[in-house]
Design an enzyme around this catalytic site. Structure first.
Site, short mmCIF file in Angstrom:
data_model
loop_
_atom_site.label_atom_id
_atom_site.label_comp_id
_atom_site.label_asym_id
_atom_site.label_seq_id
_atom_site.Cartn_x
_atom_site.Cartn_y
_atom_site.Cartn_z
N ASP A 1 0.81 -1.14 0.07
CA ASP A 1 -0.01 -0.01 0.05
C ASP A 1 0.93 1.09 -0.02
OD1 ASP A 1 0.95 -0.31 2.35
OD2 ASP A 1 -1.08 0.02 3.51
N LYS A 2 0.23 2.08 -0.07
CA LYS A 2 1.06 3.66 -0.30
C LYS A 2 1.94 3.97 0.91
CE LYS A 2 -1.92 5.77 -3.71
NZ LYS A 2 -2.70 6.76 -3.98
N THR A 3 1.32 3.77 2.40
CA THR A 3 2.23 4.47 3.23
C THR A 3 2.66 3.14 4.14
OG1 THR A 3 0.20 4.70 4.57
CG2 THR A 3 0.93 6.64 3.24
#
Length: 127
Positions: free
Chosen positions: A98-100
């Site tokens: 995921d992005k973070t």
């Protein structure tokens, strides 16, 4: 050539006829290419191995390629343990993340996948 024409030629049948200047040049170039064709790939292979080792050292020395351990907070630099690491990094096609990392806390667990229509894993997904 002078010694051959004065002492051996035409009685020596094993010494070939003399070539003209153009024929001798062509024969010398052809002989050079045949002899050097075995040496050039070896030097190219050595050069490529040196480039791989230098690239691995550049990966080791790059201060931006670090991983910060969330538990200890220590920064761990990248270490290239093989000279083929640069080639292997070029073959990566997919990175699942995921992005973070806030949802997974950077911990990925295998749930389920389908390869060739065969389902692997017991997890349920929303897809």
């Amino acid at each position: 050539a002078i010694w051959i024409t004065n002492h051996c030629y035409p009685w020596s049948w094993y010494i070939p006829d003399m070539y003209s200047w153009g024929e001798a040049l062509g024969l010398n170039i052809f002989t050079f290419l045949i002899l050097m064709s075995a040496l050039i790939p070896i030097s190219l292979t050595v050069t490529m191995e040196v480039v791989k080792v230098v690239h691995a050292k550049l990966i080791d020395w790059d201060s931006d390629l670090c991983y910060e351990d969330p538990i200890s907070g220590q920064s761990m630099p990248a270490r290239a343990r093989t000279s083929n690491l640069g080639e292997d990094l070029g073959r990566i096609e997919y990175i699942f993340s995921d992005k973070t990392g806030t949802l997974t806390q950077n911990v990925m667990e295998f749930m389920k996948c389908s390869i060739g229509g065969v389902s692997y894993g017991t997890g349920t997904t929303e897809i």
